[in-house]
Every structure is written in structure tokens, then in C-alpha cells.
Motif scaffolding. Structure first.
Motif, mmCIF file in Angstrom:
data_model
loop_
_atom_site.group_PDB
_atom_site.id
_atom_site.type_symbol
_atom_site.label_atom_id
_atom_site.label_comp_id
_atom_site.label_asym_id
_atom_site.label_seq_id
_atom_site.Cartn_x
_atom_site.Cartn_y
_atom_site.Cartn_z
ATOM 1 N N THR A 105 0.838 -1.194 0.000
ATOM 2 C CA THR A 105 0.000 0.000 0.000
ATOM 3 C C THR A 105 0.873 1.244 0.000
ATOM 4 O OG1 THR A 105 -1.704 1.242 1.217
ATOM 5 C CG2 THR A 105 -0.147 -0.050 2.532
ATOM 6 N N GLY A 106 0.443 2.250 -0.748
ATOM 7 C CA GLY A 106 1.190 3.495 -0.828
ATOM 8 C C GLY A 106 0.363 4.560 -1.531
ATOM 9 N N GLU A 107 0.938 5.724 -1.645
ATOM 10 C CA GLU A 107 0.208 6.861 -2.240
ATOM 11 C C GLU A 107 1.065 7.497 -3.327
ATOM 12 O OE1 GLU A 107 -2.190 9.812 0.250
ATOM 13 O OE2 GLU A 107 -0.529 11.068 -0.447
ATOM 14 N N PHE A 108 0.436 7.783 -4.465
ATOM 15 C CA PHE A 108 1.084 8.540 -5.526
ATOM 16 C C PHE A 108 0.024 9.397 -6.205
ATOM 17 C CE2 PHE A 108 0.199 4.238 -7.100
ATOM 18 C CZ PHE A 108 -0.663 4.506 -8.141
ATOM 19 N N LYS A 109 0.447 10.209 -7.120
ATOM 20 C CA LYS A 109 -0.468 11.161 -7.737
ATOM 21 C C LYS A 109 -0.873 10.707 -9.134
ATOM 22 C CE LYS A 109 1.028 15.251 -5.166
ATOM 23 N NZ LYS A 109 1.535 16.639 -5.259
ATOM 24 N N VAL A 110 -2.171 10.851 -9.406
ATOM 25 C CA VAL A 110 -2.734 10.580 -10.730
ATOM 26 C C VAL A 110 -3.455 11.843 -11.183
ATOM 27 C CG1 VAL A 110 -4.317 9.167 -12.083
ATOM 28 C CG2 VAL A 110 -2.985 8.133 -10.228
ATOM 29 N N GLU A 149 -1.832 -1.078 -15.951
ATOM 30 C CA GLU A 149 -1.489 0.343 -15.897
ATOM 31 C C GLU A 149 -1.132 0.763 -14.469
ATOM 32 O OE1 GLU A 149 -1.038 2.290 -18.494
ATOM 33 O OE2 GLU A 149 -1.517 0.548 -19.754
ATOM 34 N N VAL A 150 -1.857 0.209 -13.516
ATOM 35 C CA VAL A 150 -1.554 0.528 -12.123
ATOM 36 C C VAL A 150 -0.162 -0.008 -11.740
ATOM 37 C CG1 VAL A 150 -2.232 0.112 -9.739
ATOM 38 C CG2 VAL A 150 -3.976 0.592 -11.461
ATOM 39 N N LEU A 151 0.148 -1.206 -12.189
ATOM 40 C CA LEU A 151 1.457 -1.770 -11.901
ATOM 41 C C LEU A 151 2.577 -0.944 -12.521
ATOM 42 C CD1 LEU A 151 0.770 -5.608 -12.310
ATOM 43 C CD2 LEU A 151 0.963 -4.288 -10.202
ATOM 44 N N LYS A 155 5.530 0.808 -10.469
ATOM 45 C CA LYS A 155 6.928 0.564 -10.827
ATOM 46 C C LYS A 155 7.679 1.876 -11.040
ATOM 47 C CE LYS A 155 9.746 -2.252 -13.971
ATOM 48 N NZ LYS A 155 9.715 -3.207 -15.114
ATOM 49 N N ARG A 156 7.004 2.867 -11.633
ATOM 50 C CA ARG A 156 7.642 4.160 -11.884
ATOM 51 C C ARG A 156 7.729 5.009 -10.619
ATOM 52 N NH1 ARG A 156 4.380 4.350 -16.737
ATOM 53 N NH2 ARG A 156 2.965 5.766 -15.619
ATOM 54 N N SER A 157 6.726 4.911 -9.754
ATOM 55 C CA SER A 157 6.625 5.824 -8.618
ATOM 56 C C SER A 157 7.329 5.322 -7.365
ATOM 57 C CB SER A 157 5.146 6.089 -8.286
ATOM 58 O OG SER A 157 4.461 6.591 -9.416
ATOM 59 N N PHE A 158 7.286 4.025 -7.135
ATOM 60 C CA PHE A 158 7.852 3.473 -5.908
ATOM 61 C C PHE A 158 9.318 3.125 -6.109
ATOM 62 C CE2 PHE A 158 3.592 1.725 -4.100
ATOM 63 C CZ PHE A 158 3.125 3.026 -4.031
ATOM 64 N N LYS A 159 10.094 3.387 -5.087
ATOM 65 C CA LYS A 159 11.512 3.044 -5.105
ATOM 66 C C LYS A 159 11.679 1.658 -4.480
ATOM 67 C CE LYS A 159 15.928 4.330 -2.985
ATOM 68 N NZ LYS A 159 16.585 5.226 -1.992
ATOM 69 N N PHE A 160 12.044 0.695 -5.316
ATOM 70 C CA PHE A 160 12.247 -0.674 -4.847
ATOM 71 C C PHE A 160 13.736 -1.001 -4.819
ATOM 72 C CE2 PHE A 160 7.916 -1.171 -6.782
ATOM 73 C CZ PHE A 160 7.251 -1.463 -5.590
ATOM 74 N N PRO A 161 14.154 -1.888 -3.918
ATOM 75 C CA PRO A 161 15.555 -2.354 -3.939
ATOM 76 C C PRO A 161 15.855 -3.081 -5.239
ATOM 77 C CG PRO A 161 14.470 -2.946 -1.866
ATOM 78 C CD PRO A 161 13.402 -2.453 -2.777
ATOM 79 N N GLU A 162 17.138 -3.176 -5.569
ATOM 80 C CA GLU A 162 17.547 -3.807 -6.818
ATOM 81 C C GLU A 162 17.173 -5.283 -6.868
ATOM 82 O OE1 GLU A 162 21.671 -3.114 -7.314
ATOM 83 O OE2 GLU A 162 21.466 -0.949 -7.685
ATOM 84 N N TRP A 163 17.031 -5.927 -5.725
ATOM 85 C CA TRP A 163 16.746 -7.362 -5.708
ATOM 86 C C TRP A 163 15.243 -7.665 -5.791
ATOM 87 C CZ3 TRP A 163 14.024 -8.583 -1.256
ATOM 88 C CH2 TRP A 163 14.139 -7.683 -0.200
#
Length: 222
Positions: A105-110, A149-151, A155-163
Motif C-alpha cells: 500500500t502506498g500513495e502517488f499522484k494521478v 497500468e496501475v502496476l 513501478k515508476r513511482s515506488f523506489k524498490f531495492p535492486e533485488w
């Protein structure tokens, strides 16, 4: 008359039968001292567990050395601690928790408006010890957006670890635990994840040998 002459002859023939109490007492004392010394020496040098033999098993690089059984509450604490440290410099925050499902769960702008997203996953342990999260359902408030589209937005908005790898087409996330190593080089593999029964099990592995150092060692010995 003959009887009187035989008595002194018997006394001269067997003189060693005469009893000397001090001599026998001294001999008994010597035997006691020697016996005690031998008994103490035997106790000192005897093996306390004669049937026990110490067995040492050689532990090779890449072998599992510890199996950890945990539950959702403990793993959630670990994930929360990791994300708090990992996202401290990131503007976009998100949470990942384990309930009856895995939830991101998280928040981003649309279109300039903040939107809270809930992604629900089913976790699966792979044969190589990695964990695949398959998207089960999606909640984006009152918006009706296609899952792929949500995924892509996530993927663009959330910062994930390289692994952590997200496959928007397959609608999955892959936790590459084989690429997540501790500072000492040790790594973990998943053995079992059963969220309904609250059973989570991992194994801790020794660092794998560096091929370069291994070849250097081999050449030096040659």
C-alpha cells in the motif's frame, strides 16, 4: 628322651613363622598408599564419557547453517524496519505487510491528485529459494484503472531495492533473495510461507566462495 631332643630342632627349622606386627602394619600402609595413588591417577587420565566421540562436520561455503521459523508479526517488524531505513530519503512512501495475503500500500499522484493504492498478492516459494508475489486483487479508491497500468505506475513511482523485480505483464513481483546478502556475505532462502497458518521459514546460508579467490588459492598451492 628322644622327644626332648626334637623340640629345639623344630624351632631352628621354621624361624620365619614368627609374627612381627610392625612389619605387617608397614607393608599394609605401603600397599594402601600405592593403591590410592594408582586410583587417583586412573581417575585423572580416564575419559569421562567413554562412549562419546566428538564428530565434526565440515561446513562448506553455500551450505545452510541455520533454519529460522518465524511468524507474520515478526516478519512485519523486520520489513517495517528495513523500509523505514531504505525510504528515509524518498519522497514516496509505501508499506508492505503480511496478513492473510501480502499487501503493498502506498500513495502517488494521478493527474495531480493523491491516490492511495492497495495491491494484494499471494506469495509462492520458488525452487531456488526466491519468493514470487502474484497479484490477486487491486484497490485504487473509486478509480477504475486497468491492473497493468496501475502496476506500471507503481513501478515508476515506488523506489524498490535492486533485488525486487516487478513484471507488469505477468502481474508479479519477484523477491530475489539470492541477490540480497548481509554485510558478512551470508544470504537467506525461503523454505515455507503459509500465511493462513502463520508459518514462515527461512534458511541462513554461508557466503559463497569467490571464484577469483578460489582460483588464486589453487594456483598458489600449485
Amino acid at each position: 628322651m628322644n622327644d626332648d631332643k626334637m623340640e629345639p630342632t623344630k624351632k631352628k627349622r621354621f624361624p620365619f613363622f614368627k609374627v612381627n606386627p610392625w612389619k605387617w602394619a608397614f607393608l599394609a600402609l605401603v600397599v594402601l598408599i600405592l593403591g590410592s595413588g594408582l586410583f587417583v591417577t586412573a581417575r585423572i587420565f580416564s575419559i569421562r564419557e567413554p562412549h562419546y566421540t566428538q564428530k565434526t562436520t565440515a561446513v562448506r561455503a553455500g551450505d545452510p547453517v541455520l533454519t529460522i521459523s518465524s511468524n507474520k508479526a515478526q516478519v512485519n517488524q523486520l520489513i517495517s524496519f528495513f523500509l523505514e531505513e531504505y525510504l528515509k530519503d524518498s519522497e514516496v512512501k509505501y508499506d508492505f505487510v503480511l496478513e492473510n495475503e501480502a499487501m503493498l500500500t502506498g500513495e502517488f499522484k494521478v493527474l495531480g491528485f493523491p491516490v492511495t493504492i492497495y495491491l494484494y498478492f499471494d506469495p509462492y516459494v520458488m525452487e531456488d529459494g526466491n519468493v514470487q508475489l502474484r497479484v490477486k486483487s487491486l484497490s485504487v479508491g473509486t478509480l477504475d484503472l486497468p491492473l497493468k497500468e496501475v502496476l506500471k505506475l507503481v513501478k515508476r513511482s515506488f523506489k524498490f531495492p535492486e533485488w525486487i523485480e516487478m513484471d507488469t505483464e505477468a502481474e508479479t513481483m519477484l523477491l530475489r533473495l539470492d541477490q540480497f546478502q548481509l554485510e558478512n556475505g551470508m544470504f537467506i532462502k525461503a523454505n515455507r510461507i503459509n500465511l493462513l497458518d502463520d508459518e514462515i521459514q527461512f534458511s541462513l546460508y554461508l557466503p559463497k566462495e569467490d571464484k577469483k579467490s578460489q582460483s588464486t588459492t589453487t594456483s598458489s598451492t600449485d
